[in-house]
Design a protein around this motif. Structure first.
Motif, PDB file in Angstrom:
ATOM      1  N   ILE A 138     -17.476  84.983  27.190  1.00  0.00           N
ATOM      2  CA  ILE A 138     -16.435  85.017  26.161  1.00  0.00           C
ATOM      3  C   ILE A 138     -15.767  83.647  26.025  1.00  0.00           C
ATOM      4  N   VAL A 139     -15.639  82.919  27.141  1.00  0.00           N
ATOM      5  CA  VAL A 139     -15.084  81.565  27.067  1.00  0.00           C
ATOM      6  C   VAL A 139     -15.994  80.673  26.220  1.00  0.00           C
ATOM      7  N   LEU A 140     -17.297  80.777  26.485  1.00  0.00           N
ATOM      8  CA  LEU A 140     -18.251  79.933  25.757  1.00  0.00           C
ATOM      9  C   LEU A 140     -18.184  80.136  24.247  1.00  0.00           C
ATOM     10  N   MET A 141     -17.824  81.358  23.843  1.00  0.00           N
ATOM     11  CA  MET A 141     -17.697  81.610  22.416  1.00  0.00           C
ATOM     12  C   MET A 141     -16.670  80.681  21.776  1.00  0.00           C
ATOM     13  N   GLY A 142     -15.752  80.151  22.615  1.00  0.00           N
ATOM     14  CA  GLY A 142     -14.692  79.283  22.113  1.00  0.00           C
ATOM     15  C   GLY A 142     -15.213  78.014  21.465  1.00  0.00           C
ATOM     16  N   ILE A 143     -16.398  77.562  21.875  1.00  0.00           N
ATOM     17  CA  ILE A 143     -16.915  76.322  21.267  1.00  0.00           C
ATOM     18  C   ILE A 143     -17.144  76.504  19.781  1.00  0.00           C
ATOM     19  N   TRP A 144     -17.269  77.742  19.377  1.00  0.00           N
ATOM     20  CA  TRP A 144     -17.449  78.044  17.965  1.00  0.00           C
ATOM     21  C   TRP A 144     -16.254  77.555  17.132  1.00  0.00           C
ATOM     22  N   SER A 145     -15.092  77.581  17.757  1.00  0.00           N
ATOM     23  CA  SER A 145     -13.895  77.304  16.965  1.00  0.00           C
ATOM     24  C   SER A 145     -13.271  75.948  17.283  1.00  0.00           C
ATOM     25  N   ILE A 146     -13.967  75.060  18.026  1.00  0.00           N
ATOM     26  CA  ILE A 146     -13.323  73.783  18.356  1.00  0.00           C
ATOM     27  C   ILE A 146     -13.146  72.903  17.127  1.00  0.00           C
ATOM     28  N   GLY A 147     -13.885  73.181  16.066  1.00  0.00           N
ATOM     29  CA  GLY A 147     -13.765  72.369  14.864  1.00  0.00           C
ATOM     30  C   GLY A 147     -12.685  72.851  13.907  1.00  0.00           C
ATOM     31  N   GLY A 148     -11.843  73.765  14.373  1.00  0.00           N
ATOM     32  CA  GLY A 148     -10.847  74.343  13.458  1.00  0.00           C
ATOM     33  C   GLY A 148      -9.581  73.512  13.334  1.00  0.00           C
ATOM     34  N   GLY A 149      -8.471  74.215  13.269  1.00  0.00           N
ATOM     35  CA  GLY A 149      -7.179  73.567  13.063  1.00  0.00           C
ATOM     36  C   GLY A 149      -6.878  72.497  14.100  1.00  0.00           C
ATOM     37  N   ARG A 150      -7.319  72.735  15.352  1.00  0.00           N
ATOM     38  CA  ARG A 150      -7.051  71.762  16.419  1.00  0.00           C
ATOM     39  C   ARG A 150      -7.689  70.419  16.091  1.00  0.00           C
ATOM     40  N   MET A 151      -8.925  70.459  15.617  1.00  0.00           N
ATOM     41  CA  MET A 151      -9.619  69.212  15.289  1.00  0.00           C
ATOM     42  C   MET A 151      -8.844  68.449  14.219  1.00  0.00           C
ATOM     43  N   ILE A 152      -8.345  69.155  13.224  1.00  0.00           N
ATOM     44  CA  ILE A 152      -7.609  68.505  12.123  1.00  0.00           C
ATOM     45  C   ILE A 152      -6.365  67.812  12.677  1.00  0.00           C
ATOM     46  N   ILE A 153      -5.642  68.522  13.562  1.00  0.00           N
ATOM     47  CA  ILE A 153      -4.425  67.923  14.124  1.00  0.00           C
ATOM     48  C   ILE A 153      -4.777  66.696  14.966  1.00  0.00           C
ATOM     49  N   PHE A 154      -5.865  66.792  15.724  1.00  0.00           N
ATOM     50  CA  PHE A 154      -6.291  65.639  16.525  1.00  0.00           C
ATOM     51  C   PHE A 154      -6.674  64.454  15.624  1.00  0.00           C
ATOM     52  N   ILE A 155      -7.339  64.730  14.517  1.00  0.00           N
ATOM     53  CA  ILE A 155      -7.726  63.644  13.607  1.00  0.00           C
ATOM     54  C   ILE A 155      -6.470  62.925  13.131  1.00  0.00           C
ATOM     55  N   ALA A 156      -5.465  63.714  12.728  1.00  0.00           N
ATOM     56  CA  ALA A 156      -4.213  63.117  12.263  1.00  0.00           C
ATOM     57  C   ALA A 156      -3.593  62.280  13.375  1.00  0.00           C
ATOM     58  N   GLY A 157      -3.600  62.832  14.597  1.00  0.00           N
ATOM     59  CA  GLY A 157      -3.023  62.123  15.737  1.00  0.00           C
ATOM     60  C   GLY A 157      -3.766  60.828  16.024  1.00  0.00           C
ATOM     61  N   LEU A 158      -5.097  60.898  15.987  1.00  0.00           N
ATOM     62  CA  LEU A 158      -5.906  59.706  16.274  1.00  0.00           C
ATOM     63  C   LEU A 158      -5.663  58.627  15.233  1.00  0.00           C
ATOM     64  N   ASN A 159      -5.560  59.039  13.967  1.00  0.00           N
ATOM     65  CA  ASN A 159      -5.363  58.057  12.908  1.00  0.00           C
ATOM     66  C   ASN A 159      -3.982  57.435  12.934  1.00  0.00           C
TER      67      ASN A 159
END
Lengths: 301, 465
Positions: free
Chosen positions: A165-186
Motif C-alpha cells: 500500500i505504501v508503494l502505491m504512493g508513488i502513483w501520486s508523487i506528481g500531484g499537488g506536492r510536485m507543483i508546490i515543490f516546483i514553485a519553491g525551487l523556482n
C-alpha cells in the motif's frame, strides 16, 4: 448623512449579511459544530444510535488503551505506514519536481503528464493496483519474474501488505506536492547556485547547503500535511484488503470505521476519533516547536 | 451619500428580501415530493434492497390487485446504504412501514428498531409451521418474534465432474466425509515443475475475504454450540470448534500453505473465479452459486451435494433468511401486517416460486416449506439438495448480540490458524475474548435500555414515587 441613519444601514446590512449566510450557518452549527461537540460526550458513553447513550465514563478509553488488541494493532500499522510513506512521497515529489522545474521546451506537457495520475480517484486506483499486485498474473510479479526474482504475494501476505500500500504512493508523487515543490525551487535565487558553483561546489553540496535550507518552509509544510494524510489512510485498505491478512492492514481509520458503521459502537468510535485528533495535534505542535523553529523563511528577520 | 440614497437602498434591500423569500417558498412548493400514493388507499412504504427489476417478484403489485384498501409503495435502496438509511430513518422517527432485508435480524430487534409481531400472529392464527423451522431462531429475541422469513439461502458442496474423471474418481460420487474430502483434495491438486499449484483440488475457506460462512459449517457439523442457553457466555474454544479449525488448518498445511495462498490470491471474480474458471475442483458455496455457474461456465459439468460431514459428526449447514418486519414507530403497522401476511402466505410464496422457475432465478428460495418443495421451485437445478439441506440447517447468526464482532473475529481466528501464526486453540481463545467482551457490553447496554424504557413508559406523575 446623520449618524442615526448610518447605524440603521449598518444594522440592516448586517441583517442581510447574516440572512445570506444563513444556509451556511445552519449547516455549520447543525452538521458540524453540534455533532463535533456531541461526539466528545458520546466518547464517554455506550451508544449505538438506536438506543439512548449510556454514560460509562472513561471506559471506552480504558478498553481501547488497555484491552483491545485491534486498537494497538491499528496504531502500529498506521505508524509503520506513515514512517515508510512520508519519506518516500516527499523525496519522490522533490526529485520529480527538480526534474521538471527547469524551463525548457515542452516542460508544460511533461508536468501535465506527471500530474495526471494524481487525478485518478482513490477507488479506481485501488482497483487498478489490486490487479497489479495479483501474485500470479499481476504486472509487478510478472515483471519481477522476467528479472528472475520471485515476487511476494503482496496483499495476501502479512509481511508485504503494508509495503504494497505504501508503494502505491508513488502513483501520486506528481500531484499537488510536485507543483508546490516546483514553485519553491523556482523561488530560490539563482545567484546562490552561481556563487556556489564558482566555489567549486558539486550537486550534492548545492543540494545540502542551498536547495534544502532554502526549501525548508515548503518541505516542512508538505511533511506535516503528508503525516496528517497518512494518519487518515483508509480507502486503499478498505477496498483492497478490508484490513487483512491477519489485520496487517487494519489502519486506524479502518478500525474506527468498523466500530462505527459495522458494529454501531459509536462510543468507542468517537473515543478513537478524538484520540486521533489529539495525536495529530501533538505531532504537529512538536514538529513546530522543534523543526519549525530552525527553518529559514525568505524575507523574515 | 444622501438620505434619498439610503431610502432607495432600504427599499431595494426590502425588495431583495421579499423576492428571496418568495423564491424560497416557491422552491419548496415545487420540490415537495410528488405523492406516490393511490387515492382512497392507505399508503404503506416498503423498503427493500434494490434488485434488478426483472428479477424481483412484484409481491407488492400482486397485493394491490388482491385488495382495495392498501397501496404498498416499494422503495428500493442500494445494499451498501440501506442499513444506515434505515438507522437514520428510525432514529428520526420517520421509518418505513415495512422493512425487507437479509442478514441479521438481531442487529435491529435487540435494539428496539423492530416491532414484536406476536400479537398480530396470534390474533390471525399465523401458521409458524409453514416456514422452515431453522429460520425462526433468527427471528426471535427474548421470546418474541420480530420478523417473518420470506426467503432463504444456504450452502452446498460443488464439484467439477470433469476434474474427477481425469483424476480417476467416480464423477457421480462426491466425498462423503471430511476424510474423503481431504483425500480427494490431495488427489485433485496438480502442480507444475516449480511446485506451484496448477489445479487446486480444494482451497479451505475460499469464496470471500472472510472465511466465516464456510468455517461455521464445519463447526456446526461437529456439534458446536457457540452460546450458552442464557445467552451470556460465548464458547469458541469447545472441542468441536477447535477440532473443526484444526482439521481445516491441517489440510491447509498439507496442501502447501504458501502455494495455496498464492493460488487463492490469483482467483478473481466471474470467469477469473477459481471454480468457474476450471482451476479449482471442489468448493463450498451458496445456493445461488448455481446461477453463477450457468452464467460464467454454462458448459461445465458439475455436481451439487450436501456438505460432507466429519465421520463422527452429523450433516449440517448454516442458512440465512431474507425477512420482513415492521419498524418501531411505523405509521401504519396494521396495514403493513396485512402485507406481511400476504407475502408470507403459501399462495404468494407459490407464486414467487413460479416466478423464479420461469426466469431461472436462484438468489433466494422460498422460506415457505410447501412453496420450496413445489414442482415449480424444484424444477430449478439442484433445488432438491438445498431443500433437503434445510432439514439440517442451523442459523448463521450464532451470537445475536454481538453478531458483527463475532463474524469478524471468527474470520480473523481462521486467518491466523491457516497461516500458522497461532495454533487453532490460541487463535480461537483470542477471538473468544473479543466476542465475549462485546457481548458483555451489549448485555449491560440492554439492561440500561430496559430500565430507560421502564422509566419512560411509566405513568407520568404516578403517586408511588
Amino acid at each position: 448623512m446623520s449618524r442615526h441613519a448610518s447605524g440603521r444601514f449598518e444594522r440592516q446590512e448586517n441583517r442581510l449579511g447574516y440572512l445570506f449566510a444563513a444556509p451556511w450557518l445552519v449547516g455549520f452549527f447543525g452538521f458540524t459544530l453540534i455533532p463535533v461537540v456531541l461526539s466528545v460526550y458520546y466518547s464517554f458513553c455506550r451508544y449505538d444510535v438506536l438506543r439512548p447513550p449510556m454514560y460509562i465514563g472513561l471506559e471506552n478509553y480504558r478498553y481501547l488503551l488497555t484491552e483491545s488488541g485491534n486498537f494497538w494493532k491499528s496504531v502500529w500499522n498506521t505508524f509503520y505506514f506513515t514512517a515508510l510513506r512520508v519519506p518516500l512521497v516527499i523525496v519522490g515529489s522533490l526529485l520529480l519536481a527538480s526534474l521538471v522545474s527547469k524551463p525548457m521546451k515542452g516542460i508544460g506537457i511533461a508536468r501535465t503528464i506527471y500530474y495526471m495520475p494524481s487525478i485518478v480517484s482513490g477507488v479506481a486506483l485501488s482497483v487498478i493496483w489490486l490487479w497489479m499486485y495479483n501474485p500470479s498474473h499481476g504486472l509487478i510479479n510478472q515483471g519481477l519474474a522476467l528479472l528472475g526474482v520471485p515476487g511476494p504475494p503482496w496483499l495476501e501476505s502479512p509481511e508485504w501488505s503494508k509495503e504494497a500500500i505504501v508503494l502505491m504512493g508513488i502513483w501520486s508523487i506528481g500531484g499537488g506536492r510536485m507543483i508546490i515543490f516546483i514553485a519553491g525551487l523556482n523561488a530560490i535565487p539563482r545567484h546562490l547556485y552561481e556563487s556556489a558553483e564558482l566555489d567549486g561546489a558539486g550537486w550534492w553540496h548545492r543540494l545540502v547547503h542551498i536547495t534544502i535550507p532554502q526549501l525548508g518552509g515548503v518541505l516542512f509544510l508538505l511533511t506535516i500535511v503528508e503525516i496528517v494524510t497518512c494518519f487518515q489512510v483508509f480507502t486503499e485498505a478498505y477496498l483492497m484488503t478490508r484490513g487483512g491478512p491477519e489485520n496487517s492492514t487494519l489502519f486506524y481509520n479502518l478500525e474506527l470505521y468498523f466500530k462505527a458503521f459495522q458494529d454501531y459502537d459509536m462510543g468507542v468510535a468517537s473515543a478513537m476519533a478524538w484520540m486521533l485528533f489529539v495525536a495529530t495535534l501533538a505531532v504537529t505542535v512538536v514538529l513546530f516547536q522543534t523543526v519549525g523553529r530552525r527553518i529559514h523563511y525568505e524575507g523574515r528577520n | 451619500m444622501t438620505s434619498s440614497d439610503g431610502a432607495i437602498r432600504s427599499v431595494l434591500s426590502r425588495l431583495t428580501l421579499g423576492v428571496g423569500a418568495g423564491l424560497t417558498l416557491a422552491l419548496f412548493a415545487f420540490v415537495r415530493p410528488p405523492s406516490t400514493g393511490v387515492e382512497g388507499r392507505t399508503n404503506v412504504r416498503l423498503w427493500r434492497v434494490t434488485g434488478a427489476e426483472a428479477e424481483e417478484a412484484p409481491s407488492w403489485e400482486w397485493f394491490g390487485e388482491a385488495q382495495d384498501d392498501i397501496h404498498v409503495q416499494k422503495i428500493g435502496l442500494p445494499f451498501l446504504e440501506i442499513e444506515q438509511k434505515f438507522l437514520t430513518a428510525e432514529v428520526g422517527g420517520v421509518p418505513p412501514d415495512a422493512f425487507e432485508y437479509f442478514g441479521s435480524v438481531a442487529q435491529w430487534s435487540t435494539r428496539g428498531a423492530l416491532m414484536p409481531l406476536d400479537g398480530f400472529m396470534e390474533r390471525d392464527g399465523f401458521d409458524r409451521d409453514s416456514v422452515f423451522p431453522a429460520l425462526w431462531d433468527e427471528m426471535m429475541w427474548n421470546g418474541r418474534t420480530y420478523a417473518i422469513p420470506v426467503g432463504t439461502a444456504t450452502e452446498a458442496f460443488y464439484w467439477n465432474k470433469e476434474h474427477f474423471r481425469r483424476a480417476g474418481l467416480d464423477p457421480e460420487r462426491p466425498p462423503q466425509t471430511w476424510e474423503e474430502l481431504r483425500e480427494y483434495a490431495l488427489l485433485l491438486t496438480t502442480r507444475d515443475a516449480a511446485g506451484e499449484i496448477d489445479q487446486a483440488g480444494y482451497v479451505p475457506g475460499y469464496w470471500s475475504p472472510n472465511a466465516t460462512p464456510i468455517f461455521l459449517n464445519w463447526a456446526v457439523q461437529k456439534g458446536a454450540v457457540f452460546l450458552n442457553a442464557e445467552g451470556t457466555e460465548v464458547d469458541l474454544t469447545s472441542d468441536a470448534c477447535v477440532e473443526a479449525l484444526e482439521w481445516e488448518a491441517n489440510l491447509f498445511g498439507e496442501l502447501g500453505r504458501d502455494a495455496l495462498i498464492r493460488k487463492r490470491a490469483s482467483f478473481g471474480y466471474g470467469s477469473q473465479h477459481g471454480f468457474l474458471g476450471g482451476r479449482l475442483s471442489m468448493i463450498v458455496q451458496k445456493s445461488s452459486f448455481v446461477q453463477e455457474i450457468e452464467k460464467f461456465a454454462p458448459d461445465m459439468e458439475y455436481g451439487v451435494s450436501m456438505i460432507p460431514p466429519p465421520a463422527d459428526g452429523r450433516p449440517g449447514v448454516t442458512a440465512g433468511p431474507a425477512w420482513i418486519g415492521i419498524p418501531s414507530g411505523a405509521k401504519h403497522p396494521e396495514e403493513a401486517w396485512a402485507y406481511l401476511k400476504f407475502v408470507t402466505s403459501t399462495e404468494t410464496q407459490l407464486r414467487v416460486a413460479e416466478f423464479a422457475a420461469d426466469r431461472n432465478l436462484a438468489a433466494f428460495f422460498p422460506a415457505n416449506v410447501e412453496a420450496a418443495n413445489s414442482p415449480q421451485q424444484q424444477s430449478l437445478p439442484h433445488m432438491d439438495v438445498f431443500t433437503k439441506s434445510m432439514e439440517f440447517a442451523a442459523p448463521s447468526t450464532v451470537v445475536p448480540l454481538a453478531h458483527t464482532v463475532f463474524w469478524r473475529e471468527y474470520g480473523n481466528a481462521w486467518d491466523r490458524a491457516m497461516r500458522g501464526s497461532m495454533t487453532p486453540r490460541e487463535s480461537l481463545e483470542l477471538a473468544e475474548r473479543e466476542v465475549q467482551r462485546a457481548l458483555d457490553d451489549q448485555i449491560e447496554y440492554n439492561r440500561f435500555y430496559a430500565e430507560y424504557l421502564r422509566e419512560r413508559d411509566a405513568p407520568a406523575g404516578g403517586g408511588a414515587r
